[in-house]
Design a protein around this motif. Sequence first.
Motif, mmCIF file in Angstrom:
data_model
loop_
_atom_site.group_PDB
_atom_site.id
_atom_site.type_symbol
_atom_site.label_atom_id
_atom_site.label_comp_id
_atom_site.label_asym_id
_atom_site.label_seq_id
_atom_site.Cartn_x
_atom_site.Cartn_y
_atom_site.Cartn_z
ATOM 1 N N GLY A 261 -1.260 12.096 0.087
ATOM 2 C CA GLY A 261 -1.453 13.421 -0.498
ATOM 3 C C GLY A 261 -0.256 14.339 -0.395
ATOM 4 O O GLY A 261 -0.365 15.534 -0.731
ATOM 5 N N GLN A 262 0.888 13.817 0.058
ATOM 6 C CA GLN A 262 2.048 14.662 0.318
ATOM 7 C C GLN A 262 3.246 14.338 -0.570
ATOM 8 O O GLN A 262 4.345 14.846 -0.335
ATOM 9 C CB GLN A 262 2.480 14.507 1.785
ATOM 10 C CG GLN A 262 1.414 14.845 2.798
ATOM 11 C CD GLN A 262 1.063 16.335 2.763
ATOM 12 O OE1 GLN A 262 1.939 17.184 2.761
ATOM 13 N NE2 GLN A 262 -0.230 16.642 2.712
ATOM 14 N N VAL A 263 3.069 13.483 -1.579
ATOM 15 C CA VAL A 263 4.213 13.089 -2.393
ATOM 16 C C VAL A 263 3.981 13.438 -3.854
ATOM 17 O O VAL A 263 2.837 13.519 -4.327
ATOM 18 C CB VAL A 263 4.490 11.569 -2.260
ATOM 19 C CG1 VAL A 263 4.925 11.231 -0.845
ATOM 20 C CG2 VAL A 263 3.282 10.745 -2.671
ATOM 21 N N GLU B 75 0.835 -1.206 0.000
ATOM 22 C CA GLU B 75 0.000 0.000 0.000
ATOM 23 C C GLU B 75 0.869 1.254 0.000
ATOM 24 O O GLU B 75 0.591 2.228 -0.724
ATOM 25 C CB GLU B 75 -0.915 -0.023 1.224
ATOM 26 C CG GLU B 75 -1.861 1.154 1.321
ATOM 27 C CD GLU B 75 -2.705 1.121 2.579
ATOM 28 O OE1 GLU B 75 -3.266 2.177 2.943
ATOM 29 O OE2 GLU B 75 -2.803 0.047 3.212
ATOM 30 N N LEU B 76 1.938 1.234 0.816
ATOM 31 C CA LEU B 76 2.851 2.375 0.849
ATOM 32 C C LEU B 76 3.541 2.561 -0.500
ATOM 33 O O LEU B 76 3.702 3.691 -0.989
ATOM 34 C CB LEU B 76 3.882 2.182 1.958
ATOM 35 C CG LEU B 76 4.977 3.250 2.081
ATOM 36 C CD1 LEU B 76 4.361 4.612 2.394
ATOM 37 C CD2 LEU B 76 5.994 2.862 3.150
ATOM 38 N N ALA B 77 3.961 1.447 -1.114
ATOM 39 C CA ALA B 77 4.618 1.535 -2.414
ATOM 40 C C ALA B 77 3.691 2.137 -3.456
ATOM 41 O O ALA B 77 4.106 2.972 -4.294
ATOM 42 C CB ALA B 77 5.077 0.153 -2.855
ATOM 43 N N GLU B 78 2.432 1.759 -3.435
ATOM 44 C CA GLU B 78 1.469 2.297 -4.396
ATOM 45 C C GLU B 78 1.231 3.779 -4.144
ATOM 46 O O GLU B 78 1.055 4.570 -5.082
ATOM 47 C CB GLU B 78 0.175 1.506 -4.317
ATOM 48 C CG GLU B 78 0.336 0.079 -4.865
ATOM 49 C CD GLU B 78 -0.829 -0.835 -4.557
ATOM 50 O OE1 GLU B 78 -1.675 -0.451 -3.701
ATOM 51 O OE2 GLU B 78 -0.904 -1.929 -5.137
ATOM 52 N N LEU B 79 1.255 4.179 -2.873
ATOM 53 C CA LEU B 79 1.126 5.596 -2.540
ATOM 54 C C LEU B 79 2.306 6.394 -3.086
ATOM 55 O O LEU B 79 2.152 7.482 -3.644
ATOM 56 C CB LEU B 79 1.038 5.754 -1.013
ATOM 57 C CG LEU B 79 1.118 7.181 -0.452
ATOM 58 C CD1 LEU B 79 -0.099 7.994 -0.899
ATOM 59 C CD2 LEU B 79 1.209 7.147 1.073
ATOM 60 N N LEU B 80 3.521 5.835 -2.940
ATOM 61 C CA LEU B 80 4.742 6.513 -3.372
ATOM 62 C C LEU B 80 5.037 6.304 -4.855
ATOM 63 O O LEU B 80 5.908 6.992 -5.405
ATOM 64 C CB LEU B 80 5.940 6.002 -2.568
ATOM 65 C CG LEU B 80 5.972 6.292 -1.075
ATOM 66 C CD1 LEU B 80 7.112 5.542 -0.396
ATOM 67 C CD2 LEU B 80 6.114 7.804 -0.838
ATOM 68 N N GLY B 81 4.369 5.319 -5.466
ATOM 69 C CA GLY B 81 4.746 4.933 -6.822
ATOM 70 C C GLY B 81 6.146 4.339 -6.847
ATOM 71 O O GLY B 81 6.895 4.520 -7.816
ATOM 72 N N ALA B 82 6.512 3.658 -5.783
ATOM 73 C CA ALA B 82 7.886 3.181 -5.616
ATOM 74 C C ALA B 82 8.019 1.734 -6.052
ATOM 75 O O ALA B 82 7.243 0.874 -5.612
ATOM 76 C CB ALA B 82 8.309 3.311 -4.156
#
Length: 650
Positions: free
Chosen positions: A441-443, A337-344
């Motif tokens: 919303g911050q990246v 989920e974090l990776a998808e948020l960051l596009g990482a």
Amino acid sequence: MPEITTQWYRVLGLDELPESRVKTVVAGHKSLALTHYKGQYGALDNRCPHQGGPLGEGSIENGLLRCPWHGWDYCPLTGKSPDALDVDDALATFPVEVRADGIYVGLPVEQPHTRTVSDVMAETMVNWGITHVFGMVGHSNLGLADALRRQEVQGKLTYIGIRHEGAAAFAASAYAKLTGKPAACLTIAGPGATNLLTGMWDAKVDRAPILALTGQVNSQVLGTGNFQECDLQAAFSGVAAWSQTVLSHSQHAELMTLAVKHALLERNVSHLIFPDEVQMQPAVDVPASNPAGRMTPLQIAPPPESLLEAIDRLKQSRRPVIIVGHGARFHMPAITELAELLGAPILTTFKGKGQISDRHPLGCGVLGRSGTPIASWFMNEADVLLVLGASFSNHTGIYPGKPIIQVDFDPLALGKFHPVEVPVWGEISVVVEQLNTALTGQVDTEDVRSQIQDHWTIWRTEKARREADDRGQGLNSASIFAAMTRQVSADAVIAVDVGNNTYSFGRYFECQAQSVLMSGYLGSIGFAFPAAMGAWAAAGHERRIISVSGDGGFGQYLAEFTTAVKYQMNITHILLHNDQLGKISKEQRAGEWDVWQTSLHNPDFSKYAQNCGGFGIRVTQQNELDDAIAQALTHQGPALVEIMSDPELI
């Protein structure tokens, strides 16, 4: 009704014991020496009172029963010694009746079992959630083994008897790596205990909680050089985070509690030593312990300043990359989920292979020498690395020259090999949850998904080219692991060994949701098949269990295939047979040495599997691979696919 004080047992047929012979028989739980002398039968205690010799293995000579160990004589019917000075050494005798259907011996009615020290500790162990024991029953752990048997009879414990104690430790280690929960291994004193050491080191360096239970000689002869005496406290001092001897006056439930707590909290090895005589010491009213009120939640929140610094670094990043190691294996949904948020992109260490699907839009496979060029490329293009549950040993392939945020539950692991920009001490699940909340919303990062797919297309094209390689000396590794990728179910557990076969697995096999087990930092040859037994014990009823090795690794614990047959373990072993220790041959050539003493003399392993009672099939042509693997996977019980492979086409 009068109380019945004698219970009769049929021990032999009428013609099973010839005149002037003796034989060991068992009545209930009692071992007896049954004699036939001058037309009469005698039933004597089978244990000689001097050295414990088994009288049923002796002989009747000149009218006397002679002990096979030290030659003491007894009357075969009365149990008395002919030497009047030794009247106190007379054997206990029991009534015998010759009936129409056989020879019967009468024994006092067995009394209910008296609870022992071993019972207290076995009950405590089970209360703490240890439900599987791998081991070997022997003369210096019989009291403890009987307590474990009682737990198994009650359905609270599963015991798996192995052929070599080293396999027990590997199986327990793999069980813990897969589940995060400890299993136990049981051995006798001396060589049985020392055989555990390799598997225990594997668990220690890979942070897998296990519990070793070892017998010991009687405490009154410790230090005298008794048979199979070994200073186990000293022998295990380097590998066990906690090791204690169980004494007659110990707080026995507390000892077991501390052993399991150390294993769980330190994610390490615990060890208990059981002197022979202590195991059967009565402990009628001693309560077992349990975890209630003894464990704290382990979700450690990070220090605020390091968390804020990590958040700030990630907010500024345009090309972040997440690298996950084995320590992140239980937290992948939140990490994804974090990776998808960051596009990482998500890269894994080799020990972390399979923790993100190679089909996921952000999955880039394994980093380092066992990995894909995809993972290496994206690491090199990153502007910050978020490393979760991974060390920085040379095998991980993590480049230390990049800005690094490292998260680990162990503060000693942070910056262990070199400084990192942001060391974050905390439980991965907590840190990742806080990062998800803070960064939503911050990246503002680049969308690299199409780049990832382009790199996968290039790599898959190259793998397909390699599948066509053929020197006429066996199958190439690319084709072997392509067939495995097609045939192995998405939720399988795969235990791998070491060597070229394992490097090729890391490079070519594409994971979906499989769990991969390996001897990570110890890198022990022979790990794969015993580890598969541990995985089967943990998950074999819900998931397919696969193991992969070369012929060198499988040969280390060859006999454990019979263990798998005994317990009808659904394990499919993929064996790459090239008649050599291929990785070592390669290293000798690379070092400009002569290739020396790496050749192997092997049997037909497929026939060996069949002789053991399992399924075996040999593959010599590439077009046979898929069908052979499919057959093995559908077999109910242990199966082996022996693939004649080229040691150079890896």
